[in-house]
Design an enzyme around this catalytic site. Structure first.
Site, PDB file in Angstrom:
ATOM      1  CB  ALA A  20     -11.937  -8.921   0.324  1.00  0.00           C
ATOM      2  CD  GLU A  29      -8.598   3.048  -1.952  1.00  0.00           C
ATOM      3  OE1 GLU A  29      -8.821   3.741  -2.950  1.00  0.00           O
ATOM      4  OE2 GLU A  29      -9.387   2.871  -1.032  1.00  0.00           O
TER       5      GLU A  29
HETATM    6  C1  FAD Z   1      -5.170  -0.035   6.854  1.00  0.00           C
HETATM    7  C2  FAD Z   1      -5.241  -0.711   5.522  1.00  0.00           C
HETATM    8  C3  FAD Z   1      -6.464  -0.831   4.873  1.00  0.00           C
HETATM    9  C4  FAD Z   1      -6.554  -1.532   3.657  1.00  0.00           C
HETATM   10  N1  FAD Z   1      -7.791  -1.742   3.080  1.00  0.00           N
HETATM   11  C5  FAD Z   1      -7.899  -2.626   2.038  1.00  0.00           C
HETATM   12  C6  FAD Z   1      -9.190  -3.049   1.566  1.00  0.00           C
HETATM   13  O1  FAD Z   1     -10.238  -2.590   2.034  1.00  0.00           O
HETATM   14  N2  FAD Z   1      -9.240  -3.994   0.585  1.00  0.00           N
HETATM   15  C7  FAD Z   1      -8.116  -4.534   0.031  1.00  0.00           C
HETATM   16  O2  FAD Z   1      -8.258  -5.383  -0.855  1.00  0.00           O
HETATM   17  N3  FAD Z   1      -6.869  -4.135   0.448  1.00  0.00           N
HETATM   18  C8  FAD Z   1      -6.747  -3.207   1.436  1.00  0.00           C
HETATM   19  N4  FAD Z   1      -5.490  -2.833   1.904  1.00  0.00           N
HETATM   20  C9  FAD Z   1      -4.312  -3.420   1.285  1.00  0.00           C
HETATM   21  C10 FAD Z   1      -3.456  -2.411   0.561  1.00  0.00           C
HETATM   22  O3  FAD Z   1      -4.059  -2.023  -0.640  1.00  0.00           O
HETATM   23  C11 FAD Z   1      -2.067  -3.050   0.365  1.00  0.00           C
HETATM   24  O4  FAD Z   1      -1.442  -3.088   1.644  1.00  0.00           O
HETATM   25  C12 FAD Z   1      -1.211  -2.282  -0.617  1.00  0.00           C
HETATM   26  O5  FAD Z   1      -1.714  -2.426  -1.920  1.00  0.00           O
HETATM   27  C13 FAD Z   1       0.250  -2.744  -0.589  1.00  0.00           C
HETATM   28  O6  FAD Z   1       0.338  -4.127  -0.665  1.00  0.00           O
HETATM   29  P1  FAD Z   1       1.269  -4.931   0.389  1.00  0.00           P
HETATM   30  O7  FAD Z   1       0.902  -4.452   1.729  1.00  0.00           O
HETATM   31  O8  FAD Z   1       1.140  -6.370   0.101  1.00  0.00           O
HETATM   32  O9  FAD Z   1       2.720  -4.456   0.079  1.00  0.00           O
HETATM   33  P2  FAD Z   1       3.689  -5.060  -1.046  1.00  0.00           P
HETATM   34  O10 FAD Z   1       2.972  -5.122  -2.339  1.00  0.00           O
HETATM   35  O11 FAD Z   1       4.307  -6.315  -0.529  1.00  0.00           O
HETATM   36  O12 FAD Z   1       4.791  -3.936  -1.112  1.00  0.00           O
HETATM   37  C14 FAD Z   1       5.892  -3.841  -0.214  1.00  0.00           C
HETATM   38  C15 FAD Z   1       6.793  -2.718  -0.697  1.00  0.00           C
HETATM   39  O13 FAD Z   1       7.292  -3.031  -2.006  1.00  0.00           O
HETATM   40  C16 FAD Z   1       6.938  -2.027  -2.932  1.00  0.00           C
HETATM   41  N5  FAD Z   1       6.663  -2.624  -4.233  1.00  0.00           N
HETATM   42  C17 FAD Z   1       5.841  -3.671  -4.516  1.00  0.00           C
HETATM   43  N6  FAD Z   1       5.847  -3.925  -5.837  1.00  0.00           N
HETATM   44  C18 FAD Z   1       6.693  -3.020  -6.403  1.00  0.00           C
HETATM   45  C19 FAD Z   1       7.100  -2.753  -7.737  1.00  0.00           C
HETATM   46  N7  FAD Z   1       6.643  -3.457  -8.781  1.00  0.00           N
HETATM   47  N8  FAD Z   1       7.955  -1.726  -7.943  1.00  0.00           N
HETATM   48  C20 FAD Z   1       8.417  -1.000  -6.909  1.00  0.00           C
HETATM   49  N9  FAD Z   1       8.075  -1.202  -5.626  1.00  0.00           N
HETATM   50  C21 FAD Z   1       7.199  -2.192  -5.377  1.00  0.00           C
HETATM   51  C22 FAD Z   1       5.688  -1.361  -2.338  1.00  0.00           C
HETATM   52  O14 FAD Z   1       5.491  -0.053  -2.846  1.00  0.00           O
HETATM   53  C23 FAD Z   1       6.036  -1.388  -0.852  1.00  0.00           C
HETATM   54  O15 FAD Z   1       6.892  -0.322  -0.561  1.00  0.00           O
HETATM   55  C24 FAD Z   1      -5.377  -2.063   3.069  1.00  0.00           C
HETATM   56  C25 FAD Z   1      -4.137  -1.891   3.700  1.00  0.00           C
HETATM   57  C26 FAD Z   1      -4.061  -1.231   4.915  1.00  0.00           C
HETATM   58  C27 FAD Z   1      -2.719  -1.113   5.583  1.00  0.00           C
END
Ligand code: FAD
Length: 388
Positions: A131, A362
């Site tokens: 997490a 990831e």
């Molecule tokens: C089904 C599922 C399982 C998961 N499992 C885990 C888990 O076990 N443990 C855990 O810790 N997390 C987990 N996650 C979280 C996952 O790693 C994040 O959802 C992911 O890293 C994206 O973060 P966010 O959803 O906050 O999107 P955001 O970071 O808010 O991104 C939103 C959009 O903006 C873009 N963006 C963000 N920053 C930039 C940048 N600097 N330049 C260009 N574009 C950008 C992104 O690419 C995306 O298109 C899981 C997510 C899902 C959906």
């Protein structure tokens, strides 16, 4: 001169691949109708007893602890074989993995932590979750807000985590929180220490959860690794999976492309099988080209890990390419099946929903592109190299 580049598998590697393939075809694929029925009725895809039984059967065939060191009773097959095995498992949408493995960062634990967390996880007696993501920090993982404050021999954790895979089932969590004034630190926290979880419904079958930590008290000895060095551990955890994600997707894409080819040969339109139309042939050809490219990029990233080389750049390339490939292939396969592809009679729509996640978790596509471009711009990665 001995060949410098060898794309073939050794006799032993081929035997393992064939054993896994036979196991998946004989034991796992027959469960596909059950999985669809269960999921559509809102039940878990496979009951815990079914998973345990399958894992026990696999263990008797030697398929256990694929990447677990031998000293922990594993097969220690290494990154390349792990990737190849993931490709074989990906041929089915049954969410099954072989038993006997644990998160790589649990090996960073003290002897006592290994006894309480690592070994029971390898044995399948305990379930972990990882997490780091929070409602306000996903891609921007350095910006996490969960806090850990020292109080005598304990740390008191407050914060919220979101999208945590396995968060509803896990009985302990590797949670990342800012331990003032040291910085991000990883804590091993048993569920009975007081954190709670709430499932998050998603469009796919992945059932992540949100976790809440409200004054959860954790003993000092539950810090995993060093105080303030949690971010490095988190990156190590994420790094291990970067080539395994496209690996599994390659198996899925190949299976689906096979289905599309078979369907194209029997489905008639305007007097002939649709396989005779160039529009269909190009979708088939483009899909195989992309699958093959993904296969070799993935195996290259795995090879770098196996050689002890820095694999981060190669793994980002493999993950980005594999995630995009899988989504393009499933879309074409659905298109070739026409209206049938859109129904729930076939599993294509299920794969379509599941594979969409690959471009998000990831490290999103955008974050992989950012990493790849920054590595090149800053000179951490160079053009024109082969295996260096
Ligand atoms: C089904 C599922 C399982 C998961 N499992 C885990 C888990 O076990 N443990 C855990 O810790 N997390 C987990 N996650 C979280 C996952 O790693 C994040 O959802 C992911 O890293 C994206 O973060 P966010 O959803 O906050 O999107 P955001 O970071 O808010 O991104 C939103 C959009 O903006 C873009 N963006 C963000 N920053 C930039 C940048 N600097 N330049 C260009 N574009 C950008 C992104 O690419 C995306 O298109 C899981 C997510 C899902 C959906």
């Amino acid at each position: 001169m001995e060949a410098a580049v060898d794309f073939s598998l050794s006799v032993e590697e081929r035997q393992i691949r064939d054993t896994v393939r036979a196991f998946v075809e004989r034991e796992v694929m027959p469960l596909e109708p059950d999985v669809l029925r269960n999921e559509r009725a809102g039940r878990p895809a496979l009951g815990p007893d079914v998973v345990r039984e399958l894992q026990d059967k696999a263990r008797k065939t030697g398929l256990w602890g694929i990447n677990t060191p031998e000293e922990y009773g594993g097969a220690a097959l290494g990154p390349i074989m792990s990737a190849i095995i993931a490709m074989e498992l990906g041929r089915t949408f049954v969410p099954f993995v072989f038993g006997g493995t644990a998160d790589n960062i649990l090996y960073a634990g003290t002897e006592e932590q290994k006894r309480r967390y690592l070994i029971p996880t390898i044995e399948g007696e305990r379930r972990s979750c990882f997490a780091i993501t929070e409602p306000g920090a996903g891609s921007d993982a350095r910006n996490i807000r969960a806090r850990a404050v020292r109080d005598g021999a304990e740390w008191v954790i407050n914060g919220e985590k979101t999208f945590i895979t396995g968060g509803s089932e896990a009985d302990f969590v590797m949670v990342f929180a800012v331990a003032e004034p040291y910085g991000v630190t990883c804590f091993l926290v048993d569920r009975d220490m007081g954190w709670t979880s709430e499932p998050i419904p998603t469009m796919g079958q992945w059932g992540p959860a949100s976790l809440v930590f409200q004054d959860v008290r954790v003993p000092e000895e539950n810090i995993l690794g060093e105080l303030g060095k949690g971010f490095e551990l988190a990156m190590q955890w994420i790094g291990q999976g970067r080539y395994m994600i496209p690996a599994r997707a390659i198996g899925s894409a190949e299976r689906m492309l096979g289905m599309a080819i078979e369907y194209a040969k029997i489905r008639k339109s305007m007097g002939q099988a649709i396989a005779g139309y160039q529009a269909i042939q190009w979708m088939i050809a483009d899909s195989q080209v992309e699958i093959e490219a993904a296969k070799w990029l993935t195996l290259y990233a795995a090879w770098r890990v196996q050689q002890g080389l820095d694999a981060r750049h190669a793994a980002s390339i493999a993950k980005l390419n594999g995630a995009v490939m899988a989504n393009q292939v499933v879309d074409r396969v659905l298109q070739i099946h026409g209206g049938m592809g859109y129904t729930k009679e076939l599993p294509i729509e299920r794969w379509y929903r599941e594979l969409r996640l690959l471009r998000i978790f990831e490290g999103t596509d955008e974050i992989q592109r950012r990493t790849i471009a920054r590595n090149l711009i800053k000179g951490h990665a160079r053009l024109g190299t082969i295996g260096e």
